[in-house]
Design a protein around this motif. Structure first.
Motif, PDB file in Angstrom:
ATOM      1  N   ASP A 112       6.251   0.311   3.211  1.00 51.12           N
ATOM      2  CA  ASP A 112       5.687  -0.982   2.828  1.00 51.12           C
ATOM      3  C   ASP A 112       6.729  -1.745   2.009  1.00 51.12           C
ATOM      4  O   ASP A 112       6.936  -1.467   0.831  1.00 51.12           O
ATOM      5  CB  ASP A 112       4.412  -0.776   2.009  1.00 51.12           C
ATOM      6  N   SER A 115       5.714  -3.327  -1.376  1.00 54.65           N
ATOM      7  CA  SER A 115       5.373  -2.496  -2.516  1.00 54.65           C
ATOM      8  C   SER A 115       6.428  -2.611  -3.612  1.00 54.65           C
ATOM      9  O   SER A 115       7.627  -2.638  -3.332  1.00 54.65           O
ATOM     10  CB  SER A 115       5.250  -1.033  -2.084  1.00 54.65           C
ATOM     11  N   ARG A 431      -1.346   3.725  -1.744  1.00 56.81           N
ATOM     12  CA  ARG A 431      -1.511   2.517  -0.942  1.00 56.81           C
ATOM     13  C   ARG A 431      -2.878   1.888  -1.198  1.00 56.81           C
ATOM     14  O   ARG A 431      -3.015   0.660  -1.239  1.00 56.81           O
ATOM     15  CB  ARG A 431      -1.350   2.842   0.541  1.00 56.81           C
ATOM     16  N   SER A 434      -2.821  -0.468  -3.963  1.00 57.85           N
ATOM     17  CA  SER A 434      -1.777  -1.503  -3.810  1.00 57.85           C
ATOM     18  C   SER A 434      -0.468  -1.148  -4.486  1.00 57.85           C
ATOM     19  O   SER A 434       0.244  -2.029  -4.989  1.00 57.85           O
ATOM     20  CB  SER A 434      -2.304  -2.850  -4.352  1.00 57.85           C
ATOM     21  N   ASN A 435      -0.137   0.141  -4.516  1.00 56.03           N
ATOM     22  CA  ASN A 435       1.121   0.590  -5.107  1.00 56.03           C
ATOM     23  C   ASN A 435       1.713   1.694  -4.241  1.00 56.03           C
ATOM     24  O   ASN A 435       1.959   2.811  -4.699  1.00 56.03           O
ATOM     25  CB  ASN A 435       0.913   1.101  -6.531  1.00 56.03           C
TER      26      ASN A 435
END
Length: 496
Positions: A112, A115, A431, A434-435
């Motif tokens: 990602d 990230s 994930r 959001s990390n």
């Protein structure tokens, strides 16, 4: 020895390079006792501090050892004499793809780019865009005709010259412009090497765990990958020889191994070069993120130890400037360069020339060196913030592998954490909050022998490290399973 005070290379590196070369060519055999640092400084006409810094670098690299009462002597290096070996000779239906590319695209790779923990991704917020824009305008206001037509397959000559000077200053790699090829980042350099050096079925050593994107290029070329384990001293060369003694190629990241971050020891480097020379094999050295070191001194590149022309050195400006720049380079012996140039002319002619003149001036005017010095301090602070947060939030659960360079650290699972969940589960949970943090296990070609997380910090502000890792730590302790990373996560590339 003569110190060149007008050269870009620091004086301590000049002293270290001279002594290193004399040790490797046998002029200073094992057991030779050096003069005292004061005597050396007096003979060279420099300060003792310069000599001491050079000696400390050679101590760290394993060339020197101390003896009782403060003496210094040359270390005994495990080297084997080998005869000179000759250089190697120079929206579609899946069913329509080659079998090799089908296998590459089938790899499920969670990643990602958005990230804050993205590995190897630099922060462009402090990049000198005004200076870069000025140089672009200046380069094209009165562009030379040679920059407007097809360039040499080897790259814009002034940029090749500036790159050679840059490598001498930043990496202590002394090379001539004729040994440099400008490529579409390091991934383009690796792709060129794969096309030119590998036949389908050739055995290739790859690090285990290792850089998965390098494996894609090798698999697409039809190589048979041979995973060679990595320990605290880097690639285990003896195991590589046991598994595939006649491998055509070895792809390594010796100065900053990805993903573990360890540096290959001097004995292992010499053992690798000895194998390559005896077998007539090629070693590709990917000098991954070594510009972002957290100390003033670092181990010399593998290429700087290569006396027989078996190492091809890869690097990129994309990772130290702008990911979208897509300009890198390779350094190799003149025999390789001639073949690569002729082969390049039959593939994509040359690297896009729009930014090459501007980049040459960016290097020559010293802007990149100043930017690197500034960003090393920024990244060192971010790394420390991550280390402090891990120690505070996950004590006894993640063991950070020591690393002196790069934009990531790797935390290995302790038995306590490994008993609760796998690293892929931990990554999925990160994930979900959001990390996203990359799981170490996906860097293995075979069955992983350890679990961990590869934590990037290049785009992570110091003040965000603790709260973001706190969210990850809470997610790892929560009951229940996290969300899957999903196959679509593999679409993003890191732009090397």
């Amino acid at each position: 020895m003569h110190l060149d005070r007008a050269a870009d290379m620091p004086l301590y590196q000049q002293v270290a390079a001279h002594l290193r070369a004399r040790i490797l060519d046998g002029a200073l055999p094992a057991g030779s006792r050096l003069l005292g640092s004061r005597e050396i400084a007096r003979e060279l006409g420099c300060s003792r501090a310069i000599v001491l810094t050079a000696l400390e670098l050679l101590y760290a690299e394993g060339y020197l050892v101390s003896v009782p009462r403060g003496g210094v002597k040359v270390a005994a290096l495990a080297r084997k004499a080998a005869p000179d070996a000759p250089s190697p000779a120079p929206g579609i239906e899946p069913a329509r793809l080659s079998h090799r590319w089908r296998s590459v695209l089938a790899i499920d790779y969670a990643f990602d780019l958005a990230s804050p923990f993205s590995t190897g991704t630099p922060d462009i917020a402090d990049f000198p865009f005004d200076t870069w824009a000025r140089l672009l305008r200046q380069a094209w206001r009165n562009a030379p005709r040679s920059a407007c037509t097809d360039m040499s397959p080897l790259g814009w000559q002034p940029l090749r010259e500036a790159t050679a000077e840059f490598l001498g200053t930043v990496r202590g790699l002394l090379c001539r412009p004729e040994e440099v090829v400008i490529t579409p980042a390091s991934s383009g350099a690796l792709d060129l090497c794969c096309r030119m050096l590998i036949d389908p079925g050739d055995e290739v050593w790859v690090e285990e765990p290792g850089f998965i994107e390098a494996r894609w290029a090798l698999q697409a070329a039809g190589a048979r990958l041979v995973p060679v384990p990595v320990d605290g001293k880097g690639l285990v060369v003896a195991e590589g020889i046991r598994r595939a003694p006649r491998a055509k190629l070895a792809v390594v990241t010796p100065s900053h191994q990805f993903p573990l971050g360890v540096a290959m020891s001097l004995d292992r480097r010499l053992e690798l070069l000895d194998w390559a020379q005896r077998q007539g094999s090629t070693v590709i050295e990917d000098d991954y993120n070594s510009e972002f070191r957290q100390r003033d001194s670092m181990a010399a590149s593998l290429k700087s130890l290569d006396r027989a022309g078996h190492v091809v050195y890869l690097g990129t400006f994309s990772k130290v400037m702008l990911p979208s720049l897509r300009i890198g380079y390779l350094v190799a012996s003149p025999a390789f360069i001639d073949v690569f140039g002729r082969g390049r002319a039959r593939i994509d002619v040359h690297t896009a020339g729009t930014a090459q003149p501007a980049l040459a001036e960016f290097l020559r005017e010293g802007h990149l060196l100043r930017y690197l010095r500034r960003m090393r301090l920024v990244y060192a602070a971010r790394k420390q913030a991550v280390l402090d947060a891990v120690q505070a939030l996950l004590p006894g659960e993640l063991d950070i592998v020591p690393s002196e360079a790069g934009l990531h650290v790797t935390g290995l699972f302790t038995p306590r954490l490994a008993a609760r969940l796998t690293d892929t589960e931990a990554s999925a949970r990160s994930r979900a909050v959001s990390n996203f943090i990359q799981p170490l296990s996906q860097c293995f070609l075979g069955t992983p022998d350890r679990q961990g997380l590869v934590i990037g910090f290049g785009r992570l502000p110091v003040e965000d490290a603790h709260p973001r890792l706190a969210a990850v730590a809470d997610a790892l302790r929560a009951t229940g399973s996290g969300q899957s990373g999903g196959p679509g996560a593999g679409a993003a590339r890191r732009g090397r």
